[in-house]
Design a protein around this motif. Structure first.
Motif, mmCIF file in Angstrom:
data_model
loop_
_atom_site.group_PDB
_atom_site.id
_atom_site.type_symbol
_atom_site.label_atom_id
_atom_site.label_comp_id
_atom_site.label_asym_id
_atom_site.label_seq_id
_atom_site.Cartn_x
_atom_site.Cartn_y
_atom_site.Cartn_z
ATOM 1 N N UNK A 177 -89.483 16.492 -39.917
ATOM 2 C CA UNK A 177 -90.466 15.433 -39.664
ATOM 3 C C UNK A 177 -90.426 14.388 -40.790
ATOM 4 N N UNK A 178 -90.447 14.859 -42.045
ATOM 5 C CA UNK A 178 -90.509 13.918 -43.164
ATOM 6 C C UNK A 178 -89.173 13.235 -43.416
ATOM 7 N N UNK A 179 -88.075 13.890 -43.094
ATOM 8 C CA UNK A 179 -86.780 13.217 -43.197
ATOM 9 C C UNK A 179 -86.753 12.021 -42.251
ATOM 10 N N UNK A 180 -87.228 12.221 -41.033
ATOM 11 C CA UNK A 180 -87.286 11.118 -40.066
ATOM 12 C C UNK A 180 -88.277 10.053 -40.513
ATOM 13 N N UNK A 181 -89.423 10.485 -41.041
ATOM 14 C CA UNK A 181 -90.455 9.540 -41.467
ATOM 15 C C UNK A 181 -89.954 8.647 -42.601
ATOM 16 N N UNK A 182 -89.117 9.218 -43.484
ATOM 17 C CA UNK A 182 -88.637 8.475 -44.653
ATOM 18 C C UNK A 182 -87.204 7.969 -44.490
ATOM 19 N N UNK A 214 -84.064 9.193 -43.438
ATOM 20 C CA UNK A 214 -82.848 9.850 -43.897
ATOM 21 C C UNK A 214 -82.523 10.968 -42.911
ATOM 22 N N UNK A 215 -81.240 11.139 -42.598
ATOM 23 C CA UNK A 215 -80.836 12.206 -41.677
ATOM 24 C C UNK A 215 -81.128 13.564 -42.303
ATOM 25 N N UNK A 216 -81.565 14.513 -41.489
ATOM 26 C CA UNK A 216 -81.902 15.845 -42.004
ATOM 27 C C UNK A 216 -80.712 16.471 -42.719
ATOM 28 N N UNK A 217 -79.517 16.291 -42.161
ATOM 29 C CA UNK A 217 -78.332 16.903 -42.765
ATOM 30 C C UNK A 217 -77.945 16.241 -44.099
ATOM 31 N N UNK A 218 -78.464 15.061 -44.362
ATOM 32 C CA UNK A 218 -78.185 14.378 -45.634
ATOM 33 C C UNK A 218 -79.303 14.588 -46.648
#
Length: 404
Positions: free
Chosen positions: A73-78, A80-84
């Motif tokens: 959720x926070x990766x998307x919010x900020x 950046x791709x989750x895998x990165x």
């Protein structure tokens, strides 16, 4: 397990204290309108999130699946791709700030950490614990970092690998350091993007800026290397907690393999609270993006309401753009104590977190501050020659908000 009658009474007394003061926090950014009652049954378990939520751990009572959802959720919010990315649910903003500074130090072991004088007090502890060279930077009147002073000190230090600690909402004024301006100034000084580290402390505003129409730069798309947010502030939690997100390639530098749990650990604390990821998961899953936007809109409108009421009564109150922190002259110790205000020098602030639905506490505070200011102004105009013995002072019990 049985408590004595005296101990039970002590607990009951504390329960009543909590009920009475649940919504006291007008001076601190603690959202109190949360309900995690569906998680009460999990308190019978010792849930420990030790290690990396993305790996297997032989400690089976963990909430890794939920923590992974929170970090997605926070990766998307900020942006950046989750895998990165990699991050975790922390004990709070201080741990998140330490994690970001730790990564910066590991990337540039001899680099200097630069932070404004309006930065949260935790940074002073962090630089001592991590033994990072540091420089405090002057602040602008609104609480932002002084960009000229920042660049002057980087130049004076001849620092080629600065570690920048940017505030995305300062503690006292809610000011946002412009990370776009910082990066432009660094580029103009001949410091390439790969030669500095930029951490963003977004303890409060990290759950505000993603939901407003015109946010200041704050995300990985804007150039940050790590960011932390407090879970007990805009989201709301009975237990202090937070979230930190960083670039996975930088986190790999601090990863260690732990035979004891058959997993890698990249965290500051090792053993971690497994209940707070559950709370964050419930909060995020039970609110849509529209819900968050509405909560933020309400809080911002309430903050502007407070500014307008103060100013209409002659009190010099103000707030920064996209901030729910209202700054005003420090009132008497009596008022500051009664309303649990945060104060610094000659200023105080109130923070309009979402649980302030009916504005009653805000109105009551403003009424008392205005009444006190008028009483002081009236008293300063009188002289011993004109004051009559025994003359009564004007009452301070009027209710100003009925005029608005």
């Amino acid at each position: 397990m049985t408590l004595s009658t005296a101990d039970q009474n002590k607990l009951e007394s504390f329960w009543q204290h909590c009920v009475t003061n649940q919504y006291f926090n007008i001076g601190y950014p603690e959202s109190a309108d949360f309900d995690y009652s569906q998680l009460h049954r999990f308190l019978q378990f010792s849930i420990n999130n030790c290690g990396d939520w993305n790996e297997y751990s032989n400690y089976l009572l963990n909430s890794f699946d939920f923590e992974k959802d929170v970090m997605r959720y926070f990766a998307e919010l900020f942006n950046i791709a989750l895998e990165d990315s990699w991050g975790y649910v922390t004990n709070g903003g201080t741990e998140g700030n330490m994690f970001g500074c730790y990564l910066g130090r590991e990337l540039f072991p001899n680099g200097t950490l630069y932070y404004s004088k309006d930065t949260h007090y935790s940074v002073a502890k962090i630089v001592k614990l991590l033994r990072i060279k540091c420089r405090a930077i002057e602040s602008l009147p609104n609480g932002e970092i002084d960009y000229d002073d920042l660049m002057a000190k980087i130049a004076a230090d001849q620092e080629r690998h600065p570690i920048i600690f940017a505030n995305i909402g300062t503690t006292m004024c809610g000011a946002v350091d412009n990370i776009e301006t910082i990066q432009q100034r660094l580029q103009q000084a001949g410091i390439a993007r790969h030669d500095y580290y930029l951490h963003a402390d977004a303890a409060l505003s990290g759950m505000i800026l993603p939901f407003v129409d015109h946010p200041q730069p704050f995300s990985f798309a804007d150039g940050i290397d790590s960011i932390c947010v407090s879970g007990h502030k805009m989201i709301g939690s009975p237990i202090p907690c937070g979230i930190v997100v960083a670039k996975r390639k930088n986190v790999a530098r601090i990863s260690v393999e732990v035979d004891y749990i058959r997993a890698h650990d990249k965290t500051i604390s090792g053993s971690r609270n497994g209940h707070t990821p559950l709370m964050m998961w419930v909060a995020l899953r039970s609110h849509t993006l529209a819900d968050w936007r509405n909560r933020i809109k309400h809080s911002l409108e309430t903050a502007q309401y407070a500014v307008d009421r103060f100013q209409a009564s002659g009190i010099e109150a103000w707030r920064n753009e996209n901030s729910i922190t209202v700054v005003f002259p420090c009132p008497s110790e009596r008022i500051a104590t009664k309303y649990c205000l945060a104060t610094s020098g000659n200023t105080a602030h109130l923070i309009t977190t979402p649980h302030h639905h009916d504005k009653s506490m805000i109105d009551a505070l403003i009424d008392e501050v205005v009444a006190e200011a008028r009483l002081e102004a009236w008293g300063s105009k009188r002289t011993p020659a004109t004051q009559k013995t025994g003359e009564r002072l004007p009452t301070a019990s009027f209710n100003l908000h009925t005029h608005y």
